[in-house]
Design an enzyme around this catalytic site. Structure first.
Site, PDB file in Angstrom:
ATOM      1  N   ASP A 140       0.881  -1.117  -0.085  1.00 52.57           N
ATOM      2  CA  ASP A 140      -0.147   0.000   0.052  1.00 52.57           C
ATOM      3  C   ASP A 140       0.864   1.446  -0.035  1.00 52.57           C
ATOM      4  OD1 ASP A 140      -2.239  -1.572   0.161  1.00 52.57           O
ATOM      5  OD2 ASP A 140      -2.612  -1.297   2.367  1.00 52.57           O
ATOM      6  N   ARG A 141       0.269   2.363  -0.371  1.00 56.90           N
ATOM      7  CA  ARG A 141       1.146   3.445  -0.609  1.00 56.90           C
ATOM      8  C   ARG A 141       1.521   3.993   0.960  1.00 56.90           C
ATOM      9  NH1 ARG A 141       0.513   8.873  -3.514  1.00 56.90           N
ATOM     10  NH2 ARG A 141      -1.245   7.909  -4.378  1.00 56.90           N
TER      11      ARG A 141
END
Length: 327
Positions: A140-141
């Site tokens: 995930d970012r």
């Protein structure tokens, strides 16, 4: 352009500033370059010295000195030396087949409509075509930590297969709200993407619900800060979107600093912390020899959480799931 030229101001350019007149014709020049050329008298208007903000009249003569050449147009996807150096600063392991990065929180793995800076773009630092490393999994970012890539098509295929066949042991560190009981175990809870309010979230699926995906996470509590928070090691046996974040929320112990999967208590405890989730360790078969054990130093975001709750990185077993069968 290497020669001195005299150009005339068109009628449609009446009243245009001198610096803007230059920028229209030679957009690669910056303001400082134009300023130096005017200050030294190399640029003149009707034979007289002029300033960058001089307003031009139609028919005026502008002396144009030799100008630096425009740089060659950058190829699509090409990055500049500073970005390339930044990309290489993220390397925690590299050989002829494998590249491993410590992805910082906030850096997306791949681009999107509003995402221009991402890992996939930075891979141009290693070249294009067959020289360009290939992504084989995602983070995930806002999750930091180990991201592994294949440096050849064959290596990428073998690494990708290791993930697909669950031969990769991924250990994440997280700080969660409260003190989970039991302190270790396995969460076997199918997940599904749904609209919740004005956003899309991953939530536990109802029995028999279509589009539900099997999701399984093994967990061990490393230590705790009284009843307030616990430092946990998480091993996702499956790789669903937001799996760890959704599973910990479903357990009643959401990961601190999570802007999406949270409770009133976790928001209060977070107190300005960023997402407290870090891909600490990854153990998987090397494409051509033995096993790889990759470890990423904790991020500044997780360091802040450790400092707040008094956790010490040395308290953890390097691989708290070693010896377990997994699923």
């Amino acid at each position: 352009m290497k020669e001195v030229r005299t150009l005339y101001v068109d009628h449609g350019e009446e009243g245009v500033r001198l610096d803007r007149w230059f920028k229209r014709r030679w957009p690669h020049l910056n303001h400082i370059q134009i300023q130096k050329l005017t200050r030294s008298g190399q640029i003149r208007v009707d034979g007289a010295r002029a300033k960058p903000d001089t307003r031009l009249s139609a028919g005026s003569q502008v002396r144009v000195p030799p100008l630096p050449d425009a740089p060659p147009p950058r190829e699509k996807g090409q990055i500049d030396p500073r970005e390339a150096a930044y990309a290489r600063s993220l390397v925690i392991y590299e050989d002829e087949e494998v590249l491993a990065l410590n992805k910082p929180a906030g850096l997306a793995v791949q681009g999107g409509t509003k995402t221009s800076k991402h890992v996939d773009r930075l891979l141009s630092a290693w070249g294009e075509g067959t020289q360009r490393p290939k992504l084989v999994h995602r983070l995930d970012r806002d999750t930091s930590g180990v991201l592994v890539l294949g440096k050849t098509p064959v290596a990428a295929a073998k690494l990708g297969l290791a993930f697909a066949k669950r031969k990769a042991r991924k250990v994440y560190w997280a700080i969660v709200a409260g003190f989970p009981k039991p302190g270790e175990g396995v969460i076997d809870l199918p997940l599904i993407k749904k609209g919740v309010g004005d956003r899309e979230m991953v939530v536990p699926a109802e029995p028999g619900e279509e589009r539900a995906e099997a999701a399984e996470t093994e967990f061990v509590t490393v230590t705790r800060a009284g009843p307030r928070a616990a430092w946990m090691a998480l091993w996702p046996h499956t790789g669903r979107t937001h799996q760890l974040r959704a599973h910990m929320l479903a357990m009643g112990h959401p990961i601190l600093g999570d802007p999406k999967y949270n409770t009133e208590l976790s928001r209060e405890l977070s107190g300005g912390l960023k997402l407290q989730l870090h891909a600490r360790r990854l153990v998987l078969p090397h494409p051509s020899r033995g096993m790889l054990a990759l470890e990423a130093p904790i991020s500044p975001e997780l360091e802040a959480g450790f400092a707040r709750f008094g956790f010490d990185v040395h308290e953890a077993d390097p691989d708290p799931f070693a010896g377990r069968k997994g699923r």
